[in-house]
Motif scaffolding. Sequence first.
Motif: not given
Length: 582
Positions: A393-400, A402-416
């Motif tokens: 799940i972590r890997h999935f959301i880290s690679n999502l 946001h196409e309009p801005s070209g930036k990552k959708r999410f900022q990870l905040l957990d311990g890994g």
Amino acid sequence: MSSPDKDAVIATLLEETRILRDTVAELSKQVGYDKNLSTTYYASSLAAEPGSLLEEGIPHRGLPAKFVSGYIEDVHLSDFNPRLNTSSYVNVVSEEEERKVAMLGAEINIADASVYPASIILHNKTVNMIAHLWHCPKPKDGGDYTGAGTVGSTEACLLAGLALKFRWRKWYAAKHGLTEDEVLAVRPNLVMSSSYQAAWEKLFRYFDIEAKLYKPNLVKNKMAIDAKELVALADDKTIGVVGVLGNHYNGMYDPVWDIDREVEKVNAEKGWQLGIHVDAASGGFIAPFQEMSGKGCPPFDFRLPNVITMSASGHKFGESICGTGWIVFRQREDLAEHIAVTVTYLGGSSDSLTLNFSRPASGPYVQFYKLLRLGKEGYKQKVENQMSVAAYIRHFISNLMHEPSGKKRFQLLDGGDTCCLPVVSARLNPEIGLHYNDIDMQHALSESHWYVSGYRLGFENPSTAEFEDLFTDVDQCETMFRVVVKSNLTRSLAEDLTAKLVQVLDFLDEMDGGYESVRSKFNGQKAAREMEKIETDNVPIAMKSSLTVGDKRLVMKDLKDVSFWAKSVKSKRSTIVTQHIC
């Protein structure tokens, strides 16, 4: 017949008529009741009764068991599916055999040692297994370890806090030459991270203990605490330092091993007797098995000399039934003995180490079942599965993206992926400037039957009753979310969750501020209602022109001013306003 006689006859006839009418009504109910016994719940009269009927009190006549069961099952249908609830840490799966064990324990009062001695032995064996898992030193007398099954880890934390308080009180009185009465006037404190679970707020409030809180950094350090700065908050009124083995926000472990080193130093330098409580509500049944897999942390338990109490929720990653908790004491002397109560009126003599007295044996029974059913290898494999799904799940959301801005959708905040709980925490990337937040995403995702926990990053400081920022680098009005990977969240289910997440994000992107406008209107109305509860004389004059309390209107452009004013008012009600305005 005289008039008085006629009146008497009429009165008698009326009374007999009333009695007859009541009898007929009662017989009619009985016929209906008997008729219900021969049909199904949905063909019975109960199915046609309004829900408000039961609000009037206990029914006059009992109902068939299958009807009551059907009624409760219908009520339960409005709940979320427990297996799709990734917000909670509580175990929701069980085998048929353990459900039978739980029912068996439900009829046993585990507090009555004289009547149920075999159940007490089973309870003590469970305590021994958990104490051994946490490397507790063996008792000097060679007997059982000192500990108890509790009603969740909340009771366990309260017991640990009380033992620390009474231990400190004895030490403080001796150090300052105070009598038993004089030391009662001294208010102690407890040092821990602001990322504490609700159990500790109960301790602070119920047992008059001041909270000395260390606020961690969220974005850069992922809530990791600095042990030196944490212990520096202590003084000679500190009953102990708490290390959280897996905070509930993002699953990060407090570095108990570093805290132990700092406590050792300060005790040596100042002549104190600070001890550490390890709040392993979630990590107590995760960290030991990570260590067995070779993917663990440095020692975090009783192997550290200053760890004197440790607690866990059996009903979380211990896989037991809801309401199961455990507390283990390093030793009885000058610790557990302070909270032990000897009970003699149940036909024998036994010690009680819990706040609650009468309680079912279901928790200890099921925990014993699970420890034997899974064994170390089973728990180890379960934890590896959970960490693997969390990594997916972590890997999935880290690679999502946001196409309009070209930036990552999410900022990870957990311990890994290692040395933490199987929890994924993140927030929508604030750099994108989306018109919805993590809580909006939670609500939208719930339409797909998945429940993910979104929350704001503020808390009510138990010492000041002020609503404050939870972290040093993030405002209390900002949000984040978490996904707790329990044992039932398999890889295939996780793939469904991530697929639904993508659909929800696309939907929210297309709303063009819909969630934001709804939320602003709702929060404005709630803030106005709360303002009605506060004397308008306290409102700054500059604000009165834009705030019309009587009409329940709150001009949105002045929300920041209202928030600032609410923070300056030293009342609980004003802090509620601040929360609503976020």
